[in-house]
Design an enzyme around this catalytic site. Structure first.
Site: not given
Ligand code: COA
Length: 375
Positions: A157-160, A336
């Site tokens: 979820v990419a950076c998350s 992340s």
């Protein structure tokens, strides 16, 4: 009566690559590349058919982002203007992959910090922006290297990724499907960064983090209650990377710049700050927490300006370094892993009963909030 399970954060772990690139080193290399490009294309630039490249600047980078240096897995090839990308020998199928290797190091530290044996862990989530290969899952390789009997899978979820991983782990525990879950975020972001792009060449760094989420009944005395988790996604093209296995379907463009990280940084800044501040305040209200009373916010580490604005909106006043610590200066944006590094490095001084917030935001758009209380 059905048993009730309560997820907590038992511990965290951090692996930091030894090598680091300062802004000065980065800009010297970038500007050498620019000078070479402009010299080689002097005639075309003169004729107006090729645009001259502009140099980068240390002052701009620090002022626009707060980043002073970043750790990387392979410094020399990144600074070599003929390469400007990470390079290392390809590993055989019998060797541990690079992503799993650094993930294992962070995970071992988390296990050690909790006094936990690998055999007591039930699941491994490898939650990161980029996986080294599609399969077998990085998580299963990490599980195997640690000697965990259970299950693992990758999630992006990419950076998350890390906060989405924490909620997923917490949900497994709430449902009674696992008691101890490792969320591992190996982020070799130097691989997706376009080191020849002036707008973004300074942004990212490499690292790995691990978070051990467990049922309170088995957690060490020194842990963090999870008061609430919330996830949000809203589609946006403003942060995009078109790299993927179907690039083979159009080989003529497979090396194009859009197969690396690309962003409209200004738009991201403007759109994500209000979205995340609103999400934090609403989530706090839903779980009966006064956001202005938060002892500390471990925010996603992309830009000090963004964090200043978000923290101000949430706390109701200008946050100091103690209330909203940064690791951007030495780590850069580690996707992340950023909020987890901040939490790992700046949480030991909090007292029993103190409330804090781990918060991520980035591509997707995606955002995650994890409210915690020191036990
Ligand atoms: N060196 C010197 N100058 C540069 C430069 C560099 N490396 N890169 C851009 N500039 C110049 C631009 O050309 C522009 O000049 P102009 O005003 O003459 O046109 C000026 O600096 C401002 O550029 P801009 O791109 O608007 O900078 P910014 O203040 O928005 O900062 C970011 C750029 C990327 C640091 C910032 O937008 C940001 O952090 N955004 C959010 C990013 C984010 O969270 N992304 C999530 C990723 S996971």
């Amino acid at each position: 009566m059905e048993p009730t399970y309560r997820p907590v954060i038992s511990s965290t772990g951090l692996f930091t690559p030894e090598e680091s690139i300062s802004n000065e080193e980065l800009v010297t290399s970038f500007n050498a590349y620019v000078a070479k490009f402009n010299a080689e294309n002097a005639a075309a630039i003169e004729a107006g058919t090729v645009e001259a490249l502009a140099p980068s600047s240390v002052e701009f980078i620090e002022k626009a982002s707060g980043i002073k240096a970043r750790h990387v897995m392979a410094k020399e090839p990144i600074l070599d203007i003929e390469t400007m990308a990470p390079r290392w020998p390809e590993r055989s199928n019998d060797e541990v992959s690079v992503l799993a290797e650094i993930g294992v190091k962070a995970a071992q530290q988390a296990l050690e910090n909790a006094g936990r044996k690998a055999e007591d862990v039930d699941a491994v989530l490898c939650a990161a922006s980029n996986m080294e290969r599609p399969y077998p899952a990085m998580a299963i390789e990490i599980q195997q290297a640690l000697g965990i009997d259970g299950f693992g899978f990758d999630m992006n979820v990419a950076c998350s990724s890390a906060t989405f991983g924490i909620q997923t782990a917490a949900d497994y525990i709430r449902a009674g499907n696992a008691r101890s879950v490792l969320v591992v975020s190996p982020e070799i972001t130097s691989g997706h960064l376009n080191w020849r792009d002036r707008d973004s060449h300074f942004i990212f760094g490499d690292v790995a983090t691990a978070v051990l989420v467990e049922d309170a009944a088995m957690a060490p005395a020194d842990h963090w209650e999870i008061l609430g988790t919330k996830l949000k996604t809203v589609f946006s093209n403003n942060i995009r990377n078109n790299f993927g296995y179907l690039n083979r379907a159009h080989p003529e463009t497979s090396g194009a710049a859009d197969k690396l990280f690309v962003q409209e940084g200004r738009k991201v800044f403007k759109e994500v700050v209000p979205m995340v501040a609103k999400m934090i305040i609403e989530h706090a209200g839903q779980i009966d927490i006064d956001p202005t009373g938060l002892r500390r916010m471990w925010l996603h580490q992309a830009n000090t300006g963004m964090n200043r604005l978000i923290a101000h909106k949430v706390l109701g006043h200008e946050a100091n370094d103690d209330e909203s610590p940064t690791v951007l200066d030495t780590y850069g944006n580690t996707s992340s892993a950023g909020s987890i590094i901040a939490f790992h490095k700046h949480s030991k001084d909090l007292k029993s009963g103190d409330n804090g917030l781990i918060c991520s935001f980035g591509a997707g758009y995606s955002a995650g909030t994890v409210f915690v209380r020191k036990a």
